[in-house]
Design a protein around this motif. Structure first.
Motif: not given
Length: 232
Positions: A180-191
């Motif tokens: 995402k633009e926030s640099f978080l990933m989806s699905p959330l439980k991702t590393v």
């Protein structure tokens, strides 16, 4: 770019560790009536879960004081640079519990059930990650392998997800993970991260002062940065 994909990663759920986690955070004990509901959720998750990983072998082309260039892509971090001093290769990866489990978790509305679902997904992620690490260590001859993950330390911030995803290519198309633009990933439980060889070992926790972190594996060493990583 030859990015590999694993879509059939073996995994299990360590019930003892899971219930320890649930007892600590949600006050659920294995001998309580509600524990049977948790067992039912575990069985559902074991059938639904399809963790996936995208990864590849990449080579370090150059190194500066606080950056490395990996297959033409620059990563900025003094700690990463020092940790890669004695190696010429890394394995960038993105590993996820999968869209299937995330959609399953969304079917629960009660706060306690949501907490249990999150704990179960964490357990599955941990199991899949252990299997994946063992595979790449053998496949690419990574001795004394360690991890670094964007966002785990201030020195290697979350925005470094962008070049890592660039290094791997179409991660969303390959395993369904969106950056995402926030640099978080989806699905959330991702590393995401780098796996590489480093004699003497390394844990991000050694350099992280955050107190009461549930994921802490080793104590914080307040002198380590000055001793090993600070520019002289």
């Amino acid at each position: 770019m030859n990015t590999n994909v694993m879509t059939t990663i073996p995994f299990t759920i360590d019930r003892d560790l899971l219930f320890t986690h649930l007892h600590t955070h949600l006050h659920i004990k294995p001998d309580e009536l509600y524990a049977q509901d948790v067992e039912n959720m575990i069985e559902q998750a074991l059938k639904i879960g399809k963790p996936k990983v995208a990864y590849r072998l990449a080579y370090i082309e150059s190194k500066g004081d606080d950056f490395v260039v990996v297959d033409g892509i620059k990563f900025t971090s003094r700690i990463l640079r020092v940790n890669l001093e004695e190696t010429f290769k890394v394995v960038p990866y993105v590993i996820t519990c999968g869209e299937e489990l995330e959609e399953w978790a969304k079917t629960f509305n009660h706060m306690l059930e949501t907490g249990c679902a999150n704990g179960i997904m964490e357990a599955i992620m941990h199991s899949a990650r252990v299997h994946f690490f063992a595979k790449v260590e053998e496949e690419y001859h990574l001795d004394h392998a360690v991890n670094m993950n964007p966002g785990s330390l201030e020195d290697w911030p979350l925005k470094e997800q962008a070049p890592l995803f660039q290094l791997l290519g179409d991660v969303k198309g390959l395993i369904g993970v969106e950056l995402k633009e926030s640099f978080l990933m989806s699905p959330l439980k991702t590393v995401s991260g780098f796996r590489f060889s480093k004699k003497g070992g390394y844990e991000n926790c050694q350099l992280c002062p955050r107190e009461k972190c549930p994921g802490r594996r080793v104590p914080y060493d307040q002198n380590l940065y000055a001793e090993k990583y600070q520019l002289k």
